[in-house]
Design a protein around this motif. Structure first.
Motif, mmCIF file in Angstrom:
data_model
loop_
_atom_site.group_PDB
_atom_site.id
_atom_site.type_symbol
_atom_site.label_atom_id
_atom_site.label_comp_id
_atom_site.label_asym_id
_atom_site.label_seq_id
_atom_site.Cartn_x
_atom_site.Cartn_y
_atom_site.Cartn_z
ATOM 1 N N GLY A 65 0.689 -1.555 0.483
ATOM 2 C CA GLY A 65 -0.031 0.182 -0.423
ATOM 3 C C GLY A 65 0.751 0.990 0.169
ATOM 4 O O GLY A 65 2.050 1.252 -0.126
ATOM 5 N N GLY A 66 0.137 2.430 -0.126
ATOM 6 C CA GLY A 66 0.962 3.835 -0.438
ATOM 7 C C GLY A 66 1.380 4.426 -1.150
ATOM 8 O O GLY A 66 2.507 5.833 -1.618
ATOM 9 N N VAL A 67 1.842 3.387 -2.220
ATOM 10 C CA VAL A 67 1.904 3.843 -3.539
ATOM 11 C C VAL A 67 1.779 4.351 -4.458
ATOM 12 O O VAL A 67 1.826 4.378 -5.691
ATOM 13 N N GLY A 68 0.527 4.405 -4.544
ATOM 14 C CA GLY A 68 -0.591 5.497 -5.041
ATOM 15 C C GLY A 68 -1.356 5.372 -5.995
ATOM 16 O O GLY A 68 -1.592 5.222 -7.375
ATOM 17 N N LYS A 69 -1.425 3.820 -5.916
ATOM 18 C CA LYS A 69 -2.370 2.105 -7.259
ATOM 19 C C LYS A 69 -3.013 3.096 -7.400
ATOM 20 O O LYS A 69 -4.069 2.931 -8.801
ATOM 21 N N SER A 70 -4.767 3.591 -6.413
ATOM 22 C CA SER A 70 -5.904 3.101 -6.940
ATOM 23 C C SER A 70 -5.383 4.554 -7.169
ATOM 24 O O SER A 70 -7.046 5.140 -8.887
ATOM 25 N N THR A 71 -5.691 5.758 -7.229
ATOM 26 C CA THR A 71 -4.932 7.900 -8.406
ATOM 27 C C THR A 71 -4.579 6.951 -10.045
ATOM 28 O O THR A 71 -5.005 7.753 -10.428
ATOM 29 N N ASP A 77 -1.538 18.537 -8.746
ATOM 30 C CA ASP A 77 -2.675 18.447 -9.153
ATOM 31 C C ASP A 77 -3.043 17.205 -8.847
ATOM 32 O O ASP A 77 -3.670 16.352 -9.196
ATOM 33 N N ILE A 78 -2.295 16.053 -9.175
ATOM 34 C CA ILE A 78 -2.641 14.797 -9.297
ATOM 35 C C ILE A 78 -3.438 13.962 -7.537
ATOM 36 O O ILE A 78 -4.216 13.783 -7.131
ATOM 37 N N ARG A 79 -2.532 15.119 -6.275
ATOM 38 C CA ARG A 79 -3.556 14.766 -5.262
ATOM 39 C C ARG A 79 -4.234 16.094 -4.736
ATOM 40 O O ARG A 79 -5.691 14.826 -4.502
ATOM 41 N N ASP A 96 -8.548 14.074 -4.510
ATOM 42 C CA ASP A 96 -9.441 14.196 -2.960
ATOM 43 C C ASP A 96 -10.753 15.089 -3.152
ATOM 44 O O ASP A 96 -11.676 14.663 -2.660
ATOM 45 N N SER A 97 -10.590 15.871 -4.075
ATOM 46 C CA SER A 97 -11.539 16.626 -4.840
ATOM 47 C C SER A 97 -12.701 15.480 -5.810
ATOM 48 O O SER A 97 -13.820 15.833 -6.074
ATOM 49 N N GLY A 98 -11.969 14.648 -6.457
ATOM 50 C CA GLY A 98 -12.969 14.080 -7.604
ATOM 51 C C GLY A 98 -12.640 14.593 -8.676
ATOM 52 O O GLY A 98 -14.146 14.184 -9.604
ATOM 53 N N ASN A 99 -11.963 15.670 -8.702
ATOM 54 C CA ASN A 99 -11.851 16.282 -10.166
ATOM 55 C C ASN A 99 -10.222 15.772 -10.398
ATOM 56 O O ASN A 99 -9.605 17.053 -10.749
ATOM 57 N N SER A 100 -10.377 14.808 -11.292
ATOM 58 C CA SER A 100 -8.439 14.702 -12.036
ATOM 59 C C SER A 100 -8.032 15.159 -12.721
ATOM 60 O O SER A 100 -8.971 16.508 -13.486
ATOM 61 N N PRO A 101 -7.054 15.911 -12.994
ATOM 62 C CA PRO A 101 -6.331 16.755 -14.103
ATOM 63 C C PRO A 101 -5.978 16.000 -15.492
ATOM 64 O O PRO A 101 -6.089 16.986 -16.280
#
Length: 351
Positions: free
Chosen positions: A96-102, A297-299, A303-308
């Motif tokens: 976990g913690g590697v940004g897989k879901s994002t 922008d990725i983070r 968080d906001s549900g608005n992908s770059p």
């Protein structure tokens, strides 16, 4: 001129088109008009950005006006019984913690921007995050027939997650068999709508539940997400071994948080190490699908549900994700699609 255009299509080579453009055209026509020529194509996999670059290069080389009209004609590379889905691609990580879901969400959105019909399935039963990342955490799925759930629409993607059905506090305390059963129900009892690709956000790790899901789901192929850190790369090797055991091809590795790009001077700082994913890819004989920098922008988008990918389609980070998405589906096509010039063919002749 039409003969020159056809010749160029056959001879053009790039990373996305190693066998020429013609090999990824399920069909194409060239027609002339008052302004020049129109190329109408059906693509074997979504690659609009790479194709547009190729056509612009061709127009400049041949000194001709070219217009492009393209659509995607994806075929399933593996037989399965999941209605409404052609290809299932797992996005996994060894830890976990590697940004897989994002990464999974942004790859799905990038594939959509490249012309594919895409869905995303949240397999992380214990900690579902896809609803938040798509900005639809408070929505609930409906049903037209009382048997199958309708996927929710998040930024254009067809989405399903246990997070739509139960509170987070309940999802985190399920036992392994319950979690596996819940996930297979989400997959099989969702009315997917003719998707070219279903991206499955796998739970992190390589334990029993991950192995069970990999065995139960008819995954066409997988890709691994890691950071450059040695400890993350060790766990990626375990993930690749897990997929090997269940005979799921691993297309390659994505290096997330690869470097930090200074917004003032442009200097790259390799905070978590450098070259780890490239070394791993060479060692495992898989592709390095791409490197994603640390990016605010990725983070904020997660968080906001608005992908770059959608908020700024011309940004550098959007183009990075689109290249990675194209690398994934092009590898899937070249390695596993029967239409690919790289796949083995069987011919039988009578003596």
């Amino acid at each position: 001129m039409e003969d020159k255009i056809r010749s160029y299509i056959q001879q053009y080579r790039s990373d996305c088109f190693p066998y020429g453009l013609e090999q990824v055209f399920a069909d194409y026509t060239i027609t002339s008009n008052d302004q020049g020529y129109l190329l109408t194509v059906s693509l074997a996999f979504p690659c609009f950005t790479a194709l547009q670059t190729a056509i612009e290069t061709m127009a400049e080389t041949l000194d001709v006006n070219m217009d492009l009209k393209a659509q995607v004609q994806v075929e399933a590379v593996r037989e399965h019984n999941i209605a409404g889905v052609k290809n299932i691609i797992a996005v996994a990580s060894g830890k976990g913690g590697v940004g897989k879901s994002t990464t999974a969400v942004n790859i799905a959105l990038a594939l959509q921007e490249e012309g594919a019909r895409v869905g995303i399935l949240d397999a992380d039963i214990y900690g579902p995050s896809i609803p938040t990342m798509l900005g639809i955490a408070d929505e609930k799925p409906g049903s037209e027939d009382g048997k199958r759930m309708l996927p929710l629409n998040g930024q254009g993607l067809s989405a399903m997650s246990i997070g739509f059905l139960v509170p987070d506090s309940q999802a985190s305390i399920w036992r392994g068999p319950m979690a596996s059963t819940a996930f297979t129900q989400l997959l099989n009892e969702t009315a997917w709508d003719d998707l070219d690709y279903l991206i499955v956000d796998m739970p992190p790790g390589t334990g029993d539940i991950q192995l069970t899901l990999a065995q139960k789901v008819p995954v066409a192929a997988a890709c691994m997400v890691t950071t450059p850190q040695d400890i993350a790369l060790i766990d990626v090797r375990k993930g690749i071994s897990m997929f090997d055991k269940v005979q799921v091809p691993v297309l390659g590795v994505i290096e997330n948080m690869s470097y930090h790009l200074c917004p003032n001077c442009g200097h790259e700082s390799h905070i978590f190490g450098e070259g780890g994913a490239q070394h791993l890819a060479s060692e495992q004989d898989i592709d390095l699908l791409g490197q994603i920098p640390l990016n605010l922008d990725i983070r904020q988008g997660a968080d906001s549900g608005n992908s770059p990918i959608l908020s700024n389609i011309d940004s550098d980070i959007s183009q990075i994700y689109r290249r990675i998405a194209t690398n994934i589906v092009s590898d899937l096509y070249y390695q596993l699609d029967w239409r690919s010039p790289a796949t083995a063919t069987l011919s039988i002749t009578e003596e």
